[in-house]
Design a protein around this motif. Structure first.
Motif, PDB file in Angstrom:
ATOM      1  N   GLU A  84       6.167  -3.890   3.567  1.00 39.98           N
ATOM      2  CA  GLU A  84       6.046  -2.651   3.304  1.00 39.98           C
ATOM      3  C   GLU A  84       6.089  -2.412   1.747  1.00 39.98           C
ATOM      4  O   GLU A  84       5.646  -1.498   0.936  1.00 39.98           O
ATOM      5  N   LYS A  85       7.555  -2.833   1.485  1.00 37.06           N
ATOM      6  CA  LYS A  85       7.907  -2.486   0.131  1.00 37.06           C
ATOM      7  C   LYS A  85       7.039  -3.259  -1.279  1.00 37.06           C
ATOM      8  O   LYS A  85       6.801  -2.437  -2.123  1.00 37.06           O
ATOM      9  N   LEU A  86       6.562  -4.404  -1.030  1.00 38.55           N
ATOM     10  CA  LEU A  86       5.682  -4.883  -1.638  1.00 38.55           C
ATOM     11  C   LEU A  86       4.495  -4.227  -1.986  1.00 38.55           C
ATOM     12  O   LEU A  86       3.655  -3.990  -2.945  1.00 38.55           O
ATOM     13  N   SER A  87       3.742  -3.744  -0.629  1.00 38.76           N
ATOM     14  CA  SER A  87       2.460  -3.026  -0.796  1.00 38.76           C
ATOM     15  C   SER A  87       2.687  -1.634  -1.636  1.00 38.76           C
ATOM     16  O   SER A  87       1.691  -1.361  -2.444  1.00 38.76           O
ATOM     17  N   LYS A  88       3.610  -0.888  -1.313  1.00 35.17           N
ATOM     18  CA  LYS A  88       3.971   0.114  -2.404  1.00 35.17           C
ATOM     19  C   LYS A  88       4.180  -0.130  -3.787  1.00 35.17           C
ATOM     20  O   LYS A  88       3.754   0.563  -4.598  1.00 35.17           O
ATOM     21  N   LEU A  89       5.008  -1.314  -4.036  1.00 39.77           N
ATOM     22  CA  LEU A  89       5.037  -1.722  -5.241  1.00 39.77           C
ATOM     23  C   LEU A  89       3.815  -1.796  -5.984  1.00 39.77           C
ATOM     24  O   LEU A  89       3.485  -1.494  -7.069  1.00 39.77           O
ATOM     25  N   LEU A  90       2.898  -2.756  -5.267  1.00 35.19           N
ATOM     26  CA  LEU A  90       1.675  -2.945  -5.864  1.00 35.19           C
ATOM     27  C   LEU A  90       0.635  -1.630  -6.093  1.00 35.19           C
ATOM     28  O   LEU A  90       0.118  -1.731  -7.096  1.00 35.19           O
ATOM     29  N   ASN A  91       0.958  -0.682  -5.274  1.00 34.52           N
ATOM     30  CA  ASN A  91       0.239   0.582  -5.354  1.00 34.52           C
ATOM     31  C   ASN A  91       0.509   1.092  -6.574  1.00 34.52           C
ATOM     32  O   ASN A  91      -0.294   1.740  -7.523  1.00 34.52           O
ATOM     33  N   LYS A  92       1.947   1.165  -6.832  1.00 37.08           N
ATOM     34  CA  LYS A  92       2.367   1.968  -7.986  1.00 37.08           C
ATOM     35  C   LYS A  92       1.857   1.403  -9.417  1.00 37.08           C
ATOM     36  O   LYS A  92       1.568   1.962 -10.288  1.00 37.08           O
ATOM     37  N   TYR A  93       1.975  -0.041  -9.294  1.00 33.20           N
ATOM     38  CA  TYR A  93       1.509  -0.684 -10.532  1.00 33.20           C
ATOM     39  C   TYR A  93       0.098  -0.828 -10.814  1.00 33.20           C
ATOM     40  O   TYR A  93      -0.222  -0.538 -12.102  1.00 33.20           O
ATOM     41  N   ILE A  94      -0.476  -0.547  -9.824  1.00 34.18           N
ATOM     42  CA  ILE A  94      -2.209  -0.753 -10.016  1.00 34.18           C
ATOM     43  C   ILE A  94      -2.498   0.597 -10.889  1.00 34.18           C
ATOM     44  O   ILE A  94      -3.332   0.943 -11.487  1.00 34.18           O
TER      45      ILE A  94
END
Length: 380
Positions: free
Chosen positions: A162-172
């Motif tokens: 969940e954390k990595l998915s949110k991080l990816l969304n943030k940087y995309i």
């Protein structure tokens, strides 16, 4: 990033039309199962999604690995909700919570199919060695069952995904916007921003720092959960009976198997780092001493300087053979731990197999006893 119907998916769709027509002719009752890894997972799901409802009835399971969620791309390409509902029943994703490809497009409550988060061998990034994107990170039983995280078995892996998915969304989003906060305000389109990111810009460094932090936090949480739950499982086993006892024993073995590997990896890594640090410190002291001795050559003869440093060379004060032996010993130790961990993992299968056989014997004996009792009653 753009949720497109990719060319590889279109090729899969074309191939499926041909293959399914062949199956209807030669094996009308057969089901075609599908699989794919990474890009292959996208192609498999997108290709199947563009079949007709009738053709989809010929598809059995679609089991894919380390692929992003494709729901947005299906809707964008005009796939009907009816087909999406059919796919929800057929598609299973297995994902590594530390893999950026696996966790792409998963920062949402609505995802396609069933999503199962694996318990990976290692705590590494997609760019690491070994890579979290590799299929070799899966722990798989001989019957094909994959070790997966749940809310009551190493739940920290679920949180990590969940954390990595949110991080990816943030940087995309930052990549798309060229956010000036990260020094990207002068960059034009998304391609330019992405190129800057990959080439090691400020955005990339910050992303990798946060990415690694998620992995490090998860490792600590996994170890803590294991130490807390091992005694709980041991206590539960004492009062359990039958199938529940077997289940708890299996879970305990899997827990110990996983923890033994994680903690030993960490200790061996620390020991190797310490050995290398000492090696470098000794080398620096020797180099400094030699430098100062030759610097004093202005006051001493060349032969005197040579005699002064002759016994103070790195090879004279550091036993490279012993260093190599220690490293080899650590490698042998971790190899033994890996084999121990693997044996615990496979012993779960043996335990469950024995339980199944004993259950079958018990049923046979019970049925025989019932028949014998009936015979006695009739004779009586």
């Amino acid at each position: 990033m753009h949720d497109e119907y990719i060319q590889q998916g279109k090729l899969v769709e074309e191939a499926l039309h041909v293959k399914l027509a062949e199956l209807r002719e030669k094996a009308p009752n057969a089901k075609l199962n599908m699989t794919g890894h990474s890009l292959g997972s996208i192609a498999s799901v997108q290709g199947a999604a563009h079949l007709s409802v009738e053709e989809l009835q010929q598809i059995g399971e679609i089991v894919v690995f380390n692929g992003p969620d494709t729901l947005k791309s299906l809707r964008k390409s005009g796939v009907s909700e009816e087909v999406i509902q059919i796919l929800n029943e057929k598609v299973t994703y297995y994902v590594n919570p530390f893999d950026i490809v696996s966790m792409l497009n998963r920062n949402t409550d609505e995802q396609l199919g069933k999503v199962k988060v694996i318990v990976p061998f290692n705590f590494s990034t997609t760019f690491g060695t070994p890579s979290s994107h590799d299929f070799g990170e899966y722990r798989i039983h001989s019957d094909g069952k994959i070790l997966e995280a749940t809310e009551d078995f190493f739940p920290a892996y679920l949180k990590a995904g969940e954390k990595l998915s949110k991080l990816l969304n943030k940087y995309i989003e930052l990549i798309k916007e060229g956010n000036s906060k990260f020094g990207l305000d002068k960059i034009g389109d998304t391609a330019e921003v992405l190129l800057t990111l990959v080439n090691g810009g400020l955005n990339y460094s910050k992303f990798m720092e946060e990415y690694q932090a998620i992995i490090d936090e998860t490792k600590e949480a996994v170890i803590a959960w294991g130490h807390k739950n091992i005694p709980i499982l041991q206590a539960a086993i004492q009062s359990a009976t039958g199938a529940k006892k077997i289940e708890l024993r299996s879970r305990l073995l899997l827990c110990i198997s996983h923890l033994s590997r994680i903690e030993s990896d960490e200790k061996v890594k620390l020991m190797k780092n310490e050995l290398e640090n000492y090696r470098q410190q000794v080398k620096e002291v020797v180099e400094k001493a030699n430098h100062e001795a030759y610097h004093a050559g202005a006051y001493l003869g060349r032969n005197e300087v040579s005699q002064l440093v002759s016994q103070f060379r790195f090879s004279m004060v550091w036993d490279e053979g012993m260093f190599s032996n220690n490293v080899d010993e650590l490698n042998r130790y971790i190899d033994k731990i890996y084999r121990f961990s693997d044996k615990l993992f496979t012993s779960v299968e043996t335990l469950e197999d024995i339980d199944r056989k004993q259950s079958e014997i018990f049923k046979v004996v019970s049925n025989s006893s019932f028949s014998l009792n009936s015979y006695k009653i009739e004779r009586g």
